[in-house]
Design an enzyme around this catalytic site. Structure first.
Site, PDB file in Angstrom:
ATOM      1  N   SER A 102      28.005 -41.822 -10.918  1.00  0.00           N
ATOM      2  CA  SER A 102      29.239 -41.608 -11.679  1.00  0.00           C
ATOM      3  C   SER A 102      29.343 -42.634 -12.798  1.00  0.00           C
ATOM      4  CB  SER A 102      30.422 -41.763 -10.729  1.00  0.00           C
ATOM      5  OG  SER A 102      31.618 -41.956 -11.442  1.00  0.00           O
ATOM      6  N   TYR A 126      34.562 -47.636  -5.343  1.00  0.00           N
ATOM      7  CA  TYR A 126      33.760 -46.419  -5.524  1.00  0.00           C
ATOM      8  C   TYR A 126      32.619 -46.662  -6.519  1.00  0.00           C
ATOM      9  CZ  TYR A 126      32.871 -41.573  -7.124  1.00  0.00           C
ATOM     10  OH  TYR A 126      32.296 -40.382  -7.473  1.00  0.00           O
ATOM     11  N   LYS A 130      28.529 -46.707  -5.856  1.00  0.00           N
ATOM     12  CA  LYS A 130      27.611 -45.870  -6.631  1.00  0.00           C
ATOM     13  C   LYS A 130      26.550 -46.739  -7.315  1.00  0.00           C
ATOM     14  CE  LYS A 130      29.235 -41.621  -6.059  1.00  0.00           C
ATOM     15  NZ  LYS A 130      28.439 -40.596  -5.358  1.00  0.00           N
TER      16      LYS A 130
END
Lengths: 299, 299
Positions: A102, A126, A130
């Site tokens: 992402s 998050y 990633k």
């Protein structure tokens, strides 16, 4: 969502002999339910030695921020278990692993545009998970244990279905709900700029990544995907052109400090030339993104 | 090595009330032996709520490349256990954590010089583990669980003592052994350029990092340390000035493909301006590095 769309696409592709879908949430009859972060699950999944593994699994940004342990367990440990399971198969098994990363691996402050060489300093858990998974993917690839490609996906917009727990959910809501005759909440100012691609473009990225020549990537296995740089105002203008003034009136402004703070650390524009040179393609403006949504979801 | 030198420095600092040294290898009577990657070990270490935790522990680059599992277990899982143990103390405990990262988080190809914004794409498992640990350190800091500072240390040169298992060992050997009347092996060509600081400078970095104002760092918690950019030829010339032609003749050229391949992916020159602006200082040329070695080790 992306997994289902990808599966539909692959099921229609004559070259795909066998397809297994696994999700941590129960979906439909054809989807197996399993948690890749649990011991043994990843090993069972790769025992049939698939040629391509698409690893999309994630606790989304809002939930990974709210539940620190769950985010690391699923997004980091789950990825590691999957890569370890592939490594354990042995016997020269070296599948293409397409990992959905992402643009949340990037954190402000940014140059404009952000080049392919820019550092990854995420400002969410998050994004951290990633970025760590990208590093694992590159190292396992370098060691010849698999053949990884990481795709730094733009924010997928317009997401079909119900709102999810991602902090980025409103970017889709303010188009999707009004086109559906419903009210949507806009928690950030109109000037907020972000980087988008449609679900259709994202499926295209994943399929293209599955077939890409790995040697063309070299050692840097993760690529920022092309996308559309648009402000919330650009979104609203595109909604007006497709859905009319009536649709725009269904957006209700309700500032949310938490979401504003998270989104303020997100990128607005990339120069994604590595991916473009490798043949990845997205939409060219936000109106096209809205029209793709109408064609794929509302027809 | 760095831990012992740091401990000697801190023991002479009147402001340090209590000092605990822990190493996975038995050193001397004052060092406790423990493996921070083992369950419970990290919790016991932070139970006394130290104000500053220096986390230097590492399986070095050569060994992390040779033993995949051990490298991840110690360098990544060990770091994570330590950060989790600090988080578990609770009650507002938020120590400064000084993490010894490495310029091995960078991987070729590079701009020259490499700026502070450049991406971290390591080409060794060691560098991967350090880059992943940096990401954890930043996320735990952002969440208010601790107050981390990561230092991307240059290759430490001249390392005292015996050769270790780091792939970078020869950079020190070709100075240390000849000054000691012994032969040294040079496994790479003279043109290889790299980034160095003395053990004395490295201790200075660690001590400075312990006292730095965390707010001045913002969200990007890891800093490339200043250093000396020098080629092997520069090293040899500095050795000639300090130790004479006789010392230089003790270097034996014996090319090693494995070491050449690893070192080819390493950086040669940085523009470490963030660290310089924050007051970190290294030597100004390689001759100074050799003279520091003579003063600190051979006097």
């Amino acid at each position: 969502m992306l997994g289902r769309k990808l599966a539909v696409h692959l099921a229609q592709d004559g070259r795909v002999a066998e397809l297994a879908l696994v999700d941590v949430d129960a979906g439909d009859a054809e989807t197996d339910v399993a948690d890749v972060a649990e011991p043994g699950v990843a090993a069972a999944l790769v025992a049939s030695r698939p040629d391509v593994v698409f690893h999309l699994a994630a606790v989304l940004s809002g939930e990974a921020e709210a539940d620190f342990d769950k985010g690391y367990r699923v997004n980091l440990d789950g990825t590691r278990r999957l890569l370890e399971a592939i490594r354990a198969v042995g016997g020269g098994y070296r599948p293409r692993v397409v990992f959905a990363s992402s643009i949340a691996v990037y954190g402000a402050p940014f140059p404009d545009p952000i080049g392919d060489d820019f550092q990854t300093t995420p400002l969410t858990s998050y994004g951290t998970q990633k970025a760590m998974s990208e590093l694992l993917l590159a190292d396992y690839t370098r060691r010849g244990l698999l053949d990884g490609v990481g795709l730094r996906l733009p924010t997928i917009c317009v997401r079909p279905g119900k709102p999810n727990r991602a902090a980025s959910g409103f970017f889709s809501s303010i188009v999707r709900e009004p086109l559906n005759g419903e009210e949507a909440v806009l928690p950030v100012p109109d000037g907020v700029r972000h980087w988008f691609a449609s679900p259709r473009a994202a499926v295209g990225f994943l399929v293209h990544a599955a077939e890409l020549d790995g040697a063309a990537l070299g050692d840097r296995r993760s690529l920022t995907m092309p996308g559309v740089s648009a402000t919330v105002a650009d979104e609203i203008e595109a909604l007006r052109r497709v859905g009319g003034e009536e649709a725009v009136r269904r957006i209700r402004r309700e500032p949310d400090e938490t979401i504003m703070r998270i989104v303020a650390g997100w990128p607005g524009r990339f120069d994604a030339r590595r991916a473009a040179a490798l043949g990845f393609r997205a939409e060219s403006d936000f109106e096209e993104i809205v029209r793709v949504h109408v064609e794929d979801e509302l027809s």
